[in-house]
Scaffold this active site. Structure first.
Site, PDB file in Angstrom:
ATOM      1  N   HIS A   1      -2.196  31.744  65.412  1.00  0.00           N
ATOM      2  CA  HIS A   1      -3.731  32.053  65.276  1.00  0.00           C
ATOM      3  C   HIS A   1      -4.087  33.737  65.204  1.00  0.00           C
ATOM      4  O   HIS A   1      -5.030  34.195  65.779  1.00  0.00           O
ATOM      5  CB  HIS A   1      -4.357  31.328  66.504  1.00  0.00           C
ATOM      6  CG  HIS A   1      -4.241  29.866  66.695  1.00  0.00           C
ATOM      7  ND1 HIS A   1      -4.544  28.998  65.731  1.00  0.00           N
ATOM      8  CD2 HIS A   1      -3.585  29.222  67.520  1.00  0.00           C
ATOM      9  CE1 HIS A   1      -4.316  27.804  66.114  1.00  0.00           C
ATOM     10  NE2 HIS A   1      -3.699  27.808  67.246  1.00  0.00           N
TER      11      HIS A   1
ATOM     12  N   ASP B   1       0.153  33.251  61.316  1.00  0.00           N
ATOM     13  CA  ASP B   1      -0.017  32.113  60.672  1.00  0.00           C
ATOM     14  C   ASP B   1       0.446  32.171  58.907  1.00  0.00           C
ATOM     15  O   ASP B   1       1.035  31.308  58.318  1.00  0.00           O
ATOM     16  CB  ASP B   1      -1.356  31.622  60.323  1.00  0.00           C
ATOM     17  CG  ASP B   1      -1.634  31.137  61.992  1.00  0.00           C
ATOM     18  OD1 ASP B   1      -0.938  31.095  62.859  1.00  0.00           O
ATOM     19  OD2 ASP B   1      -3.043  31.021  62.354  1.00  0.00           O
TER      20      ASP B   1
HETATM   21  N1  DCM Z   1     -10.738  27.460  65.044  1.00  0.00           N
HETATM   22  C1  DCM Z   1     -11.326  26.887  65.994  1.00  0.00           C
HETATM   23  N2  DCM Z   1     -10.745  25.883  67.072  1.00  0.00           N
HETATM   24  C2  DCM Z   1      -9.610  25.365  66.714  1.00  0.00           C
HETATM   25  C3  DCM Z   1      -8.767  25.571  65.603  1.00  0.00           C
HETATM   26  C4  DCM Z   1      -9.446  26.601  64.636  1.00  0.00           C
HETATM   27  O1  DCM Z   1     -12.517  27.339  66.180  1.00  0.00           O
HETATM   28  N3  DCM Z   1      -9.127  24.354  67.378  1.00  0.00           N
HETATM   29  C5  DCM Z   1     -11.158  28.124  64.127  1.00  0.00           C
HETATM   30  C6  DCM Z   1     -11.017  29.667  64.590  1.00  0.00           C
HETATM   31  C7  DCM Z   1     -10.040  30.283  63.892  1.00  0.00           C
HETATM   32  C8  DCM Z   1      -9.998  29.437  62.436  1.00  0.00           C
HETATM   33  O2  DCM Z   1     -10.560  28.352  62.867  1.00  0.00           O
HETATM   34  O3  DCM Z   1      -9.883  31.595  63.734  1.00  0.00           O
HETATM   35  C9  DCM Z   1      -8.560  29.307  61.829  1.00  0.00           C
HETATM   36  O4  DCM Z   1      -7.727  28.456  62.383  1.00  0.00           O
HETATM   37  P1  DCM Z   1      -6.221  29.006  62.721  1.00  0.00           P
HETATM   38  O5  DCM Z   1      -5.971  30.080  63.506  1.00  0.00           O
HETATM   39  O6  DCM Z   1      -5.496  27.797  63.001  1.00  0.00           O
HETATM   40  O7  DCM Z   1      -5.733  29.643  61.345  1.00  0.00           O
HETATM   41 MG    MG Z   2      -4.870  31.319  61.311  1.00  0.00          MG
END
Ligand code: DCM
Ligand code: MG
Length: 224
Positions: free
Chosen positions: A181, A186
C-alpha cells in the site's frame, strides 16, 4: 480492441488514493516502473529462496500529490497518508506539471507500450483516466492496458490464498511483500509477480490487452 501485438515496453503502475470507487477517490501517490521486454525475458533463474531480482535497467517515476479531499479512514490506515501530511509537505494537486512529467516519462519508452496494474481494469486505469481528463491530458494513443488480476485468473495462476497482490506474492515466494500500500512497494511486488510468469503474461497481453482509450473513466472528471 487492440490488434494482437508484441509490446516493447511494459509500464508497471500503482496508485494510492483517498478511497474506493464509490467514494470517488482522488490520487495521492503514483508510481510507474517502465521495463523493456528484453529485461523482462532475460532473467537469471528464479532463486528458490525468494522473489526474483528486479531488472537493472528500468525507469521509474514516483510522485506524491495533494488529493484535495480527505482520505477515508480505511485508505488513511492502509496507506499511512493523510491530506494534512501531504499539504504540510508542500505537495500540489495532480496538475499540468504532473501530467507533463507523466507524458515525458512515457514518451521516452520504446513503443508500443503496455500499462500493467493489478486490478487495473476496475481501479487504476479508470481512476487515472478521470484524473488526467480533469487536467486535459491523455496517454499515448494505442497504449495497451493489462490487468494482472484478470490475466492471472484467466491463466489459472492463483495461489492458495487467491488472486490478491499479497496472496499471489506469498504463494509464489513464501513471504509477505515489502511496503504494501505504498505505490512503489506495490509496483515492486507487481513486477516480481510478472517476472515469475513473464512469458504467460506477455502472451496474454499480446492477445487481450485493452486499448487505453477504450477504458471508461471511473467517474466524470468534473465531479468532486
Ligand atoms: N483502498 C481502500 N481500502 C482498501 C483497499 C484499497 O480504500 N481496503 C484504496 C486506497 C488505496 C487504493 O485503494 O490507496 C489502492 O489500493 P492498493 O494500496 O492496494 O494499491
Ligand atoms: Mg497500491
Amino acid at each position: 480492441m487492440l490488434a494482437p501485438q508484441d509490446f516493447q515496453t511494459f509500464v508497471f503502475l500503482d496508485l494510492e488514493s483517498t478511497g474506493l470507487p464509490p467514494d470517488r477517490p482522488r490520487i495521492a501517490e503514483l508510481c510507474l516502473f517502465a521495463v523493456h521486454r528484453r529485461s523482462l525475458l532475460q532473467q537469471p533463474p528464479l532463486d528458490a529462496a525468494g522473489p526474483p531480482r528486479l531488472p537493472r535497467i528500468l525507469d521509474q517515476l514516483t510522485l506524491c500529490v495533494d488529493p484535495l479531499q480527505p482520505f477515508t479512514p480505511g485508505a488513511a490506515d492502509i496507506t499511512g497518508l493523510s491530506r494534512q501530511g501531504l499539504e504540510e509537505n508542500g505537495k500540489q494537486g495532480l496538475d499540468q506539471a504532473v501530467a507533463r512529467a507523466l507524458e515525458g516519462f512515457l514518451a521516452r519508452q520504446a513503443t508500443p507500450l503496455c500499462l500493467v496494474a493489478h486490478n487495473g481494469f476496475a481501479y487504476d486505469f479508470p481512476l487515472l483516466r478521470t484524473e488526467l481528463a480533469r487536467v486535459g491530458a491523455e496517454l499515448p494513443p494505442g497504449s495497451g492496458c493489462l490487468d494482472t488480476l484478470r490475466a492471472m485468473k484467466e491463466l489459472g495462476l492463483g495461489g492458495p490464498g487467491g488472486y490478491g497482490l499479497g496472496a499471489l506474492f506469498r504463494g509464489l515466494f513464501g513471504k509477505d511483500p515489502d511496503k504494501a500500500h505504498s505505490a512503489e512497494g506495490d509496483v515492486r511486488t507487481l513486477l516480481a509477480l510478472f517476472l515469475a510468469k513473464a512469458p504467460q503474461l506477455m502472451g496474454w497481453a499480446a492477445r487481450k490487452a485493452r486499448a487505453w482509450e477504450d477504458l471508461p473513466p471511473m467517474y466524470p472528471p468534473s465531479a468532486q
